[in-house]
Design an enzyme around this catalytic site. Structure first.
Site, mmCIF file in Angstrom:
data_model
loop_
_atom_site.group_PDB
_atom_site.id
_atom_site.type_symbol
_atom_site.label_atom_id
_atom_site.label_comp_id
_atom_site.label_asym_id
_atom_site.label_seq_id
_atom_site.Cartn_x
_atom_site.Cartn_y
_atom_site.Cartn_z
ATOM 1 N N ASP A 1 0.841 -1.187 0.000
ATOM 2 C CA ASP A 1 0.000 0.000 0.000
ATOM 3 C C ASP A 1 0.882 1.245 0.000
ATOM 4 O OD1 ASP A 1 -2.721 1.233 0.461
ATOM 5 O OD2 ASP A 1 -1.673 1.972 2.236
ATOM 6 N N GLU B 1 1.437 0.191 -5.011
ATOM 7 C CA GLU B 1 1.015 1.487 -5.524
ATOM 8 C C GLU B 1 2.254 2.376 -5.657
ATOM 9 O OE1 GLU B 1 -3.332 2.523 -3.962
ATOM 10 O OE2 GLU B 1 -1.921 2.209 -2.331
#
Length: 665
Positions: free
Chosen positions: A348, A377
């Site tokens: 994340d 990400e």
């Protein structure tokens, strides 16, 4: 003074005279780095050893409890400081089944109970760590569990799911709805006979499931599971323990561990690998967190005025560049691999972490198994407290071999930009997005026919290899693709929505990047227009399994695409050099049409000159191809990867509006 010194002084000034100053630490980089085995609790029937890295502590205690919740400590054990900031103590006797916390004194203040930062088992709500023998948590057959074979990251097909979303619908026929065990149940189905659960995943044909955070998180009260509660889990509390609300008994520390292992083993037996969504970039809270109650300030970055930095948008950001935080992250992922047989990790807000840490994680996993996946990400919510050339941004991915990032260029070119749900793109016939689609089909690598100065902004070829790019239309974090199509094409019929979903799914599955499906997109899932549904009820988030019957044609089409991709190396060439050599974009009559051909026959393929046309226009598209005989695999919203849909002879392909065509010689 250097900035790091200003930050440290600002943090410690609030608490008064600093133990760090007393010990001569002028910066966080001066903190000692412990070289030994970092285990906070080691159990044996004769004794239990406790250890805590707390270099700024004046005193450290271990508190022993009979229960994981309630009651007072029945014993307090003072710890002794040894080398490099590590405090230790041994407790004689068999403590199996007991619970413990640490309490650290800094600047003459006791910071409060914490299970530590490396707890491997906890009681209900994760406030106390548990003393257990981890070997007793292995389900039968665990020693023989093996991850399904995989040759290359390019062979992956990822399915992202949330435990509760996937199985909580009563129509699913699943007994352990919303639990780890839901993914162990076989032969589950709807009342209409449609397969659900793990059998649905097998029928679909995906190679990996990517499960939203499954570690112990903060916001669900595990003592009140009778009360409806919902969260995605991006609020970490204990990083190395499974979440209790997904177990059948959060009060028993061994149950959540065993059931998580049962889930992984069941998926492996079904031929599916497991990717874990990890959130090392921030904690649920900063003040009062396990990190802050152990070594105040060290595990977090701070702004110049001494406040917690907030690149996560959640109130804090961790400091991966510091030696012991970096070691924590490396050891944590290796622990999940070794103890729980996890096959990959989705990071994340990966750009909050520094490049060197991500490379060390890749190197550590390579030593265990180089086919363990890392993706993430390639961005942060706000600018991190490190220079851009040091962080794991998408544009720096080529400097991190073996690590993938999500392609928002491909996503936005297909369905429209993030942040404005009313604006569509290629799928609904908007012009100016074809170069972004071509960018994604090539896996984000340099290709001579992709114009980087596209109409809708410059494109940057950031992937060093195609498997470093994740190809997707939607994920948990934003509108699912059905809702986005409905928002950008108000009034579109179900048939039109179905056609556009098929067109988008074809683009994703024929991309040279790693294809990624959000759970339920294959059956026209809707979240009723709610994008950030992290705390929305089941009525919004649950997959409605009746959709599998209502939209069986879309599901079958997706299954067919997956089967085609898995069977034919043309769609996962695996290297930038082969993509540049073999992938040729064909001339099209409109900017709303993209066509490409994989020239020749890639090694291991049975198809020659595979050709794909994506027609997002409202009119038929005619594409010139070399004269020859072509076998049709996909046409007019239908796909048959085995028998095909017929043969055509000649030098042109005519593709119906808002459909895809796949042919080969």
């Amino acid at each position: 003074m250097k900035l790091k010194h200003v930050i440290l002084m600002s943090v410690i000034t609030a608490a008064g005279c600093s133990q760090s100053q007393k010990d001569g630490f002028s910066s966080y980089e001066d903190y000692p780095v412990y070289k030994g085995e970092w285990e906070e609790m080691v159990y044996s029937p004769s004794s239990t050893h406790f250890a805590l890295w707390a270099p700024t502590a004046q005193e450290v205690r271990v508190m022993l409890y009979e229960q994981g919740l309630g009651g007072s400590a029945y014993q307090m054990l003072p710890m002794e400081e040894e080398t490099d900031g590590m405090w230790k103590v041994k407790a004689d006797g068999d403590l199996n089944g007991k619970f413990y916390t640490f309490n650290v004194k800094v600047n003459d203040t006791w910071l409060g109970d914490t299970p530590g930062v490396m707890a491997k088992a906890v009681g209900v709500n994760g406030d106390r760590a548990a003393i257990i023998d981890l070997d007793t948590t292995d389900p039968q057959g665990w020693d023989a569990d093996k991850r399904p074979p995989m040759k290359s990251f390019s062979d992956m097909i990822i399915y992202e799911m949330h435990h509760r979303d996937f199985s909580v619908d009563t129509v699913s026929g699943i007994k352990n709805r919303g639990k780890f065990l839901a993914l162990t149940e076989k032969r589950t189905s709807t009342y209409l006979g449609e397969k659900t659960g793990i059998d649905h995943l097998k029928e679909l044909g995906v190679t990996h499931v990517q499960i939203l955070p499954s570690f112990d998180f903060a916001t669900v009260d595990e003592t009140r599971l009778d009360k409806p509660q919902y969260n995605w889990g991006y609020d970490p509390k204990n990083y190395n323990v499974p979440e209790g609300s997904y177990s059948t008994d959060p009060y028993k520390p061994d149950v959540r561990i065993r059931e998580f292992k049962q889930m992984v083993m069941a998926l492996h037996q079904a031929g599916i690998r497991v990717i874990m969504d990890v959130v090392y970039n921030h904690t649920a809270v900063a003040e009062g967190s396990n990190f802050e109650r152990t070594v105040p300030g060290y595990f977090y970055r701070h702004t110049e005025d001494g406040k917690f930095a907030d690149a996560s948008g959640c109130g804090n950001e961790t400091a991966s560049e510091r030696a012991m935080m970096r070691r924590f992250m490396v050891e944590s992922v290796c622990y999940w691999v070794n103890e729980y047989h996890i096959d990959g990790f989705r990071f994340d807000l990966m750009a909050i972490h520094d490049i060197e840490t991500m490379k060390e994680i890749r190197a550590a996993l390579d030593k265990i198994d180089p086919t363990i996946y890392i993706g993430g990400e390639g961005w942060a919510a706000k600018a991190p407290q490190l220079p851009e050339d040091q962080i794991a941004l998408k544009k720096n991915i080529a400097r991190m071999p073996g690590i993938a990032a999500f392609s928002d260029e491909f996503r936005d070119s297909l369905r429209g930009a993030w942040g404005d749900d009313s604006k569509g793109a290629f799928l609904i016939g908007k012009r100016g997005f074809s170069e972004g689609v071509k960018f994604g089909l090539a896996g984000g690598v340099v290709h001579p026919q992709v114009q980087t100065d596209s109409v809708n902004g410059p494109l940057r070829n950031w992937a060093g290899e195609p498997a470093q790019m994740i190809s997707y239309m939607s994920c948990h974090d934003d509108m699912c693709i059905t809702d986005r199509i409905r928002a950008t094409m108000p009034g579109a019929s179900v048939q039109e929505q179905d056609a556009l979903l098929k067109l988008g799914m074809t683009a994703v599955m024929t991309s040279q990047g790693i294809p990624f499906i959000f759970a339920g997109d294959e059956v026209m899932r809707s979240k009723f227009g709610v994008a950030n549904s992290y705390a929305s009820p089941d009525s919004i988030n649950a997959i409605d399994w009746r959709n599998k019957t209502a939209h069986r044609d879309l599901f079958d089409y997706t299954c067919g695409l997956i089967a085609v991709r898995k069977a034919h190396p043309a769609f996962h060439l695996g290297s930038a050099s082969l993509v540049g050599k073999c992938l040729e974009y064909l001339e099209t009559p409109s900017d709303n049409v993209v066509a490409f051909r994989i020239n020749g026959k890639p090694e291991g393929d049975t198809w020659l000159n595979t050709t794909v046309v994506l027609n997002a226009d409202t009119a038929p598209a005619e594409i010139a191809v070399p004269e020859g005989k072509y076998w049709i695999v996909c046409r007019d919203g239908k796909i048959d990867p085995v028998m095909g849909l017929g043969v055509l002879n000649g030098n042109k392909l005519v593709v119906a509006p808002r459909t895809a065509m796949i042919v080969h010689q």
